[in-house]
Design a protein around this motif. Structure first.
Motif: not given
Ligand SMILES: [Zn+2]
Length: 427
Positions: A187-198, A239-246
């Motif tokens: 989730m920390a990896e996911l958050g790192q890449y989170w952008k509005e409207k992307e 871990r990123w790949a799994l969390c992103h998919l889910l």
């Protein structure tokens, strides 16, 4: 790429607490009662004399001590503020406590003792660390409830580390914990890449190359217990790949958020408990995701339709389906046996970009925009094959027929239009 550590070990808690919160040692010795005052007296010490080249900044949710140039520091704070809104929205809880960030560009600028001793290794190896203290209380049902938590982030001044660590800090301060390693780091990896409207994949090129070059790591391996934070960037990639998919695929997203909240609230649950009954489906979509992974790939648009019903056509029977240009494989609702002959006719047009020409299901001269098919059988896919606006087709094998509009997997999001595909028994 970097390594991160996210620590709330007892020893560390004690160490930090001694330094920061000046609790009597006999209270600390009680172990289970990891106590701190939680009154957010700053560990780094706001009373420290000004350090040449190191400045303090503040925004709504963050304080930032850094030797970055002013413009970079402000840009980082803007990015952090944008991210924390998205993170808080996802978890449904606003950030209630300032997150203290220390971001180091050049460690030589920082005078001796100005970097937390627990952070020095992480900074020197080009990573980050989130140091947290949490005060717990046992509820009447015996659950450990976090009643106060404070995190201090140390990170190098690269693109992703401060954001990654800030997600840990948010989780710590909001829930008192960050969950098991796969979830916490994913989730920390996911958050790192989170952008509005992307909504598309948007990751570090090195992570992308790595994931594309490897055999998929087993899901059970990714979520296995007993993993160490800060182990390797390769493990972080999985871990990123799994969390992103889910998080992105609608087949799994609605269960992923409650699972995360239960993990963060220390309730009895696990990846296996939630997703065990759909293990075959997840495995299939996880492998599919990694096969087609690229910047811009949309796991939401390429989710598999597990509910569609398929029938074998006989006599004058027919099947009809509406196929969206902006989606992945979609069910044509026809089950075939090897040698079955089908007649396919399509109505309608679609476009491969906003300003692209309107195409029939025959596509353009290069075959882009053409209706293509694939057979699904026992969680395996055949090689894809060409169909088209009007065609006769003989099934090369048994399976459920799925079709789509041919386009690069990473650029289907700007497609538009729907084609109606009618299938009858062929000659
Ligand atoms: Zn981390």
């Amino acid at each position: 790429m970097y390594r991160c550590k996210n620590l709330q070990l007892t020893a560390l808690v004690l160490g930090l607490t001694l330094v920061a919160f000046s609790l009597p040692t006999n209270a600390l010795a009680q172990g289970a009662k990891e106590k701190s005052t939680g009154k957010s007296k700053s560990i780094r010490g706001k009373d420290l004399p000004a350090v040449p080249g190191v400045s303090d900044y503040a925004s709504k949710n963050f304080t930032l001590r850094t030797d970055m140039p002013v413009a970079e520091a402000k840009e980082l704070l803007t990015r952090l503020e944008t991210m924390i809104v998205l993170v808080a929205r996802y978890f449904g809880k606003p950030n209630s406590q300032i997150i203290e960030m220390n971001v180091v560009k050049d460690p030589n600028i920082w005078p001796p003792n100005s970097i937390d001793p627990d952070a020095i290794n992480s900074i020197q190896s080009g990573g980050g660390i989130t140091l947290s203290v949490t005060q717990f209380q046992r509820s009447s049902t015996g659950q450990k409830q976090a009643i106060a938590a404070k995190s201090i982030v140390w990170a190098v001044a690269d693109r992703g580390t401060p954001q990654h660590e800030a997600v840990h800090a948010y989780c710590h301060q909001t829930f008192g914990r960050t969950g098991p390693t796969w979830y916490s780091e994913g989730m920390a990896e996911l958050g790192q890449y989170w952008k509005e409207k992307e909504d598309g994949v948007n990751i570090h090129e090195g992570v992308l190359k790595y994931l594309k070059s490897q055999e998929p790591k087993e899901l059970t391996e990714i979520v296995a217990s007993g993993q160490q934070t800060g182990d390797s960037w390769q493990n972080y990639s999985w871990r990123w790949a799994l969390c992103h998919l889910l998080a992105a695929n609608p087949n799994y997203a609605s269960r992923f958020k409650p699972l995360g909240l239960q993990l963060l609230n220390d309730q009895q649950t696990s990846f296996e408990a939630v997703y065990g009954p759909m293990a075959k489906e997840i495995n299939f979509e996880y492998n599919f995701f990694l096969t087609h992974l690229d910047q811009g790939y949309r796991a939401d648009l390429c989710s598999w339709d597990w509910k569609a019903k398929f029938t074998r056509l006989k006599g004058t029977g027919s099947a009809q389906s509406k196929i969206d240009a902006m989606r992945g494989w979609q069910p044509a609702r026809v089950l075939v046996k090897e040698g079955d002959k089908l007649a396919i006719t399509c109505k309608g047009e679609w476009q491969l970009s906003k300003s692209g020409e309107k195409l029939t299901a025959d596509g353009d001269a290069d075959g882009n925009g053409k209706l293509v098919g694939i057979l699904f059988q026992d969680y395996r896919l055949s090689e894809p094959f060409d169909l088209g606006a009007t065609c006769q087709w003989e099934a090369p094998a048994e399976g459920e027929l799925f079709v789509r509009c041919r386009d690069d997997w990473s650029s289907i999001a700007d497609n538009s239009g729907t084609v109606t595909v009618k299938i009858k028994v062929g000659e």
